[in-house]
Design an enzyme around this catalytic site. Structure first.
Site, PDB file in Angstrom:
ATOM      1  N   HIS A   8       0.894  -1.171   0.000  1.00  0.00           N
ATOM      2  CA  HIS A   8       0.000   0.000   0.000  1.00  0.00           C
ATOM      3  C   HIS A   8       0.925   1.211   0.000  1.00  0.00           C
ATOM      4  O   HIS A   8       2.004   1.180   0.607  1.00  0.00           O
ATOM      5  CB  HIS A   8      -0.826   0.112   1.279  1.00  0.00           C
ATOM      6  CG  HIS A   8      -1.729  -1.028   1.595  1.00  0.00           C
ATOM      7  ND1 HIS A   8      -1.307  -2.158   2.234  1.00  0.00           N
ATOM      8  CD2 HIS A   8      -3.067  -1.184   1.404  1.00  0.00           C
ATOM      9  CE1 HIS A   8      -2.335  -2.977   2.406  1.00  0.00           C
ATOM     10  NE2 HIS A   8      -3.416  -2.415   1.912  1.00  0.00           N
TER      11      HIS A   8
ATOM     12  N   ASP B   3       2.332   1.971   3.353  1.00  0.00           N
ATOM     13  CA  ASP B   3       3.276   1.002   3.956  1.00  0.00           C
ATOM     14  C   ASP B   3       4.699   1.425   3.682  1.00  0.00           C
ATOM     15  O   ASP B   3       5.580   1.261   4.526  1.00  0.00           O
ATOM     16  CB  ASP B   3       3.184  -0.406   3.326  1.00  0.00           C
ATOM     17  CG  ASP B   3       1.807  -0.999   3.333  1.00  0.00           C
ATOM     18  OD1 ASP B   3       1.025  -0.660   4.224  1.00  0.00           O
ATOM     19  OD2 ASP B   3       1.536  -1.825   2.431  1.00  0.00           O
TER      20      ASP B   3
ATOM     21  N   GLU C 270      -8.901 -13.996  -1.086  1.00  0.00           N
ATOM     22  CA  GLU C 270      -8.083 -14.265   0.118  1.00  0.00           C
ATOM     23  C   GLU C 270      -8.742 -15.344   0.975  1.00  0.00           C
ATOM     24  O   GLU C 270      -9.936 -15.277   1.276  1.00  0.00           O
ATOM     25  CB  GLU C 270      -7.923 -12.968   0.916  1.00  0.00           C
ATOM     26  CG  GLU C 270      -7.170 -13.163   2.229  1.00  0.00           C
ATOM     27  CD  GLU C 270      -6.730 -11.861   2.874  1.00  0.00           C
ATOM     28  OE1 GLU C 270      -6.386 -10.908   2.141  1.00  0.00           O
ATOM     29  OE2 GLU C 270      -6.733 -11.798   4.111  1.00  0.00           O
TER      30      GLU C 270
ATOM     31  N   ASP D 199      -4.648 -13.931  -2.284  1.00  0.00           N
ATOM     32  CA  ASP D 199      -3.952 -13.571  -1.052  1.00  0.00           C
ATOM     33  C   ASP D 199      -3.925 -14.834  -0.209  1.00  0.00           C
ATOM     34  O   ASP D 199      -4.966 -15.295   0.285  1.00  0.00           O
ATOM     35  CB  ASP D 199      -4.672 -12.428  -0.325  1.00  0.00           C
ATOM     36  CG  ASP D 199      -4.162 -11.056  -0.772  1.00  0.00           C
ATOM     37  OD1 ASP D 199      -3.295 -11.015  -1.668  1.00  0.00           O
ATOM     38  OD2 ASP D 199      -4.622 -10.049  -0.218  1.00  0.00           O
TER      39      ASP D 199
ATOM     40  N   ASP E  54     -10.120 -11.877  11.199  1.00  0.00           N
ATOM     41  CA  ASP E  54      -9.161 -12.056  10.114  1.00  0.00           C
ATOM     42  C   ASP E  54      -7.752 -12.197  10.704  1.00  0.00           C
ATOM     43  O   ASP E  54      -7.027 -11.221  10.813  1.00  0.00           O
ATOM     44  CB  ASP E  54      -9.262 -10.797   9.222  1.00  0.00           C
ATOM     45  CG  ASP E  54      -8.652 -10.991   7.852  1.00  0.00           C
ATOM     46  OD1 ASP E  54      -8.497 -12.141   7.421  1.00  0.00           O
ATOM     47  OD2 ASP E  54      -8.351  -9.968   7.208  1.00  0.00           O
TER      48      ASP E  54
ATOM     49  N   ASP F  92      -0.500 -12.576   2.143  1.00  0.00           N
ATOM     50  CA  ASP F  92      -1.111 -11.524   2.963  1.00  0.00           C
ATOM     51  C   ASP F  92      -1.278 -12.139   4.353  1.00  0.00           C
ATOM     52  O   ASP F  92      -2.387 -12.473   4.776  1.00  0.00           O
ATOM     53  CB  ASP F  92      -2.458 -11.096   2.361  1.00  0.00           C
ATOM     54  CG  ASP F  92      -3.021  -9.861   3.042  1.00  0.00           C
ATOM     55  OD1 ASP F  92      -2.438  -9.429   4.053  1.00  0.00           O
ATOM     56  OD2 ASP F  92      -4.043  -9.335   2.568  1.00  0.00           O
TER      57      ASP F  92
HETATM   58  C1  XLS Z   1      -7.222  -6.690   4.529  1.00  0.00           C
HETATM   59  C2  XLS Z   1      -6.849  -6.953   3.145  1.00  0.00           C
HETATM   60  C3  XLS Z   1      -5.710  -6.092   2.657  1.00  0.00           C
HETATM   61  C4  XLS Z   1      -5.652  -6.139   1.165  1.00  0.00           C
HETATM   62  C5  XLS Z   1      -4.912  -5.005   0.564  1.00  0.00           C
HETATM   63  O1  XLS Z   1      -7.907  -7.464   5.177  1.00  0.00           O
HETATM   64  O2  XLS Z   1      -6.547  -8.292   2.981  1.00  0.00           O
HETATM   65  O3  XLS Z   1      -4.522  -6.495   3.251  1.00  0.00           O
HETATM   66  O4  XLS Z   1      -5.094  -7.326   0.709  1.00  0.00           O
HETATM   67  O5  XLS Z   1      -5.489  -3.790   0.872  1.00  0.00           O
HETATM   68 NI    NI Z   2      -7.127 -10.541   5.526  1.00  0.00          NI
HETATM   69 NI    NI Z   3      -5.654  -9.215   1.372  1.00  0.00          NI
END
Ligand code: XLS
Ligand code: NI
Ligand code: NI
Length: 437
Positions: A101, A104, A268, A296, A307, A339
């Protein structure tokens, strides 16, 4: 140049029998599986946010992770040092990609102008580090959720100025992603959702989100950024209901707003499970509709409802993922982005290596197991047979659309009863997966 991981050398493939914890047992980048190298099947990526910005803090406690190179400030100098740390880590690990990001990699300044200047400074160093190491940018994205201005969302905020701010930030993030040769650009909805229906105009918020994505696409065209756009589903957290709930909700959104040719999905694992789905379900659902763009890679905890973004080590999970990815012929230009974050009790820098090595080996095993299952054909043969009543006769007519309700009634009145069902053999199917593990 200083070394930040003096106790770790390059991580290499040593095979399943090695006792060295800092080696791969299964990930052998040049090994060919179904005509393609493991490196190209898997396209691993390290995420900047968890791996280089994670502190181990949680809602109940302060940072725990020891990062001797980090002075704990959000200064530009510290950000520039982290670039060296990141590229030493990724080079030693041997991953081809990373993701970030905007916030980051570079500190947010006291104005948008200052933030953009900070980003430019760090991006120049990232570009140099990419050229030196050959590591590439899988995707870039913008953090539209940490700053308090985004408390009500970004593109779905009721505050038009916040929408404008988010647009400016994404514009800049796309420019730097292009500058760094990023192969994709991700939209994760941050706080695009709501906490309370009573104060929310859902229709306007969704219209605004679509407007935002269209403007992003227009701008990408304008600057010649050809990276793939990826929408990342997540059902909840931080809001109670995120608009990008799951693959089905995202697909409906992109279809309704005419974005189908523009956006694919970044699926993800932990988000799939938060939505009450398995990862395999989400992947399959996206893949059959041609929108599975990237993943992800992480996992949740069955006993925790949030999460947790843990590193994936479950070989059933990685096998299921690879079965879907191989069926669709791979993920490029997407990839497998970790991720994922080390637990707050895993405090040493070396734990970052253990975590990624474990994830990479788990995926390499998943790849090999999926390839074995595919080459044996027992699963696919069974599925084919299970649907064979649609290969000819009345089934064929149904599939190609040359029959109708009246015909089907006449057919059944004449036949009297449907052919007998055959067993679904679920237990056998589950056993077949185990033959290869
Ligand atoms: C958050 C998301 C984030 C995205 C990118 O839960 O997984 O990390 O992958 O913004
Ligand atoms: Ni996540
Ligand atoms: Ni993510």
């Amino acid at each position: 140049m200083a070394t930040y991981f003096p106790e770790v050398g390059s991580i290499v493939y040593e095979g399943p029998k090695t006792k060295n914890p800092l080696a791969f047992r299964h990930y052998n980048p040049d090994e060919i599986v179904e005509g393609r190298s493991m490196r190209d099947w898997l396209r691993f990526s390290v995420c900047y946010w968890h791996t280089f910005r994670g502190t181990g803090s949680d809602p109940f406690g302060a940072p725990t992770l020891q990062r001797p190179w980090d002075d704990g400030t959000d200064s530009l100098d510290n950000a520039l040092t982290r670039v060296d740390v990141a590229f030493e880590f990724m080079s030693k690990l041997g991953v081809p990609f990373y993701c970030f990001h905007d916030r980051d990699v570079a500190p947010e300044g006291s104005s948008l102008k200052q933030s953009n200047a900070n980003l430019d400074t760090v991006v120049a160093k990232l570009k140099e580090a990419q050229a030196r190491t050959g590591i590439k940018l899988l995707w870039g994205t913008a953090n539209l959720f940490s700053n308090p201005r985004f408390m009500h969302g970004a593109a779905t905020s009721p505050n038009a100025d916040v929408f404008a701010y988010a647009a400016a930030q994404v514009k800049k993030a796309m420019e730097v992603t292009k500058e760094l040769g990023g192969e994709n650009y991700v939209f994760w909805g941050g706080r695009e959702g709501y906490m309370c229906s009573y104060n929310t105009d859902m229709k306007r918020e969704l219209d605004h989100l679509a407007r935002f994505m269209h403007m992003a696409h227009d701008y990408a065209q304008q600057i010649g950024f050809r990276g793939q756009f990826l929408f990342e589903p997540k059902p909840k957290e931080p809001t109670k209901h995120q608009y990008d709930f799951d693959a089905a909700a995202c697909l409906n959104f992109i279809r309704q707003y005419g974005l189908l040719d523009v956006v694919k999905l970044n699926i993800e694992t932990n988000h799939a499970t938060l939505a009450g789905h398995s990862m395999m379900h989400e992947l399959e659902y996206a893949s059959i509709q041609g929108v599975l763009g990237s993943i992800d890679a992480n996992t949740g905890d069955m006993l925790l409802g949030w999460d947790t973004d843990q590193f994936p080590t479950d070989i059933y999970l990685t096998t299921q993922v690879m079965l879907v990815l191989m069926k669709q012929g791979g993920l490029a230009p997407g990839g497998t982005n970790f991720d994922a974050k080390v637990r707050r009790e895993s405090i040493d820098p070396v734990d970052l290596f253990h975590a990624h090595i474990g994830g990479m080996d788990a995926f390499a095993r998943g790849l090999k197991i999926a390839a074995a299952i595919r080459s044996d054909g027992m699963l696919s043969d069974f599925i084919k047979k299970r649907y064979s009543s649609f290969d000819n006769g009345i089934g064929r007519k149904i599939e190609i659309g040359t029959t109708n309700f009246a015909d089907l009634e006449a057919y059944m009145l004449q036949k009297g009863e449907a052919d007998a069902n055959i067993s679904g053999r679920q237990e056998l199917m589950e056993n077949i997966i185990n033959y290869y593990l």
